[in-house]
Design a protein around this motif. Structure first.
Motif, PDB file in Angstrom:
ATOM      1  N   LEU A  30       0.823  -1.214   0.000  1.00 37.66           N
ATOM      2  CA  LEU A  30       0.000   0.000   0.000  1.00 37.66           C
ATOM      3  C   LEU A  30       0.861   1.269   0.000  1.00 37.66           C
ATOM      4  N   HIS A  42      -4.256  -1.269  -6.581  1.00 35.67           N
ATOM      5  CA  HIS A  42      -3.070  -1.348  -5.724  1.00 35.67           C
ATOM      6  C   HIS A  42      -3.304  -0.666  -4.380  1.00 35.67           C
ATOM      7  N   GLU A  45      -8.432  -3.673  -1.011  1.00 37.64           N
ATOM      8  CA  GLU A  45      -9.071  -4.953  -1.336  1.00 37.64           C
ATOM      9  C   GLU A  45     -10.296  -4.754  -2.239  1.00 37.64           C
ATOM     10  N   GLY A  48      -9.531  -3.776  -5.779  1.00 33.60           N
ATOM     11  CA  GLY A  48      -8.937  -4.933  -6.434  1.00 33.60           C
ATOM     12  C   GLY A  48      -9.985  -5.940  -6.855  1.00 33.60           C
ATOM     13  N   LEU A  56      -6.570  -7.034  -3.324  1.00 35.51           N
ATOM     14  CA  LEU A  56      -5.401  -6.161  -3.413  1.00 35.51           C
ATOM     15  C   LEU A  56      -4.238  -6.869  -4.108  1.00 35.51           C
TER      16      LEU A  56
END
Length: 157
Positions: A30, A42, A45, A48, A56
């Motif tokens: 992160l 990126h 979660e 992503g 993620l």
């Protein structure tokens, strides 16, 4: 070779170096993404998931940086390295996730070549790879590196 300096002449085609491993953490992933690659997948979660990655994932550039750290610690720190003129065939094969343990290797590809700009150096190519916890490749590149030739006084000793 122990603490002995490794010069261009000390590398042969097919030599493979185990560079060790690194565990990927969510905090580092992160932090890197926030500073250098703030794409949504990126940064969390949920983004992503939304972008089809199942959660993620690391930035590919973070993956490359993790390889570079292993490469410096595992090979370059004991070598007469001068510089790198570049890479070829940089590939990311599958997402890197928090909790993955990545293992690095570097294999000498082909014979050393002369450096056109540094007569005291040879150009070596390393096939560099990171594999994930299950042994699948996640990152690969061919790296061109200038290594200094052994000084004459040492070569004649």
């Amino acid at each position: 070779m122990g603490a002995e300096m490794r010069y261009a002449e000390d590398f042969a085609p097919g030599d493979t170096f185990d560079l060790g491993s690194v565990e990927v953490t969510a905090d580092e992933l992160l932090a890197f993404a926030a500073e250098f690659d703030p794409q949504p997948f990126h940064l969390g979660e949920e983004p992503g998931e939304k972008h089809g990655f199942g959660g993620l994932i690391a930035s590919g550039w973070h993956t490359a940086a993790m390889f570079q750290r292993l490469y410096v610690d595992g090979l370059l720190s004991g070598a007469a390295v001068a510089a790198s003129p570049g890479v070829d065939e940089l590939r990311w094969f599958s997402p890197v996730r928090p909790g993955d343990v990545l293992r690095g290797t570097a294999t000498v590809v082909g014979e050393p070549g002369p450096s056109l700009s540094r007569p005291d150096c040879s150009v070596l190519r390393h096939r560099c790879e990171l594999t994930d916890t299950s042994g699948r490749p996640v990152f690969r590149m061919t790296l061109h590196v200038l290594f200094r030739k052994r000084p004459r006084e040492e070569a004649n000793a």
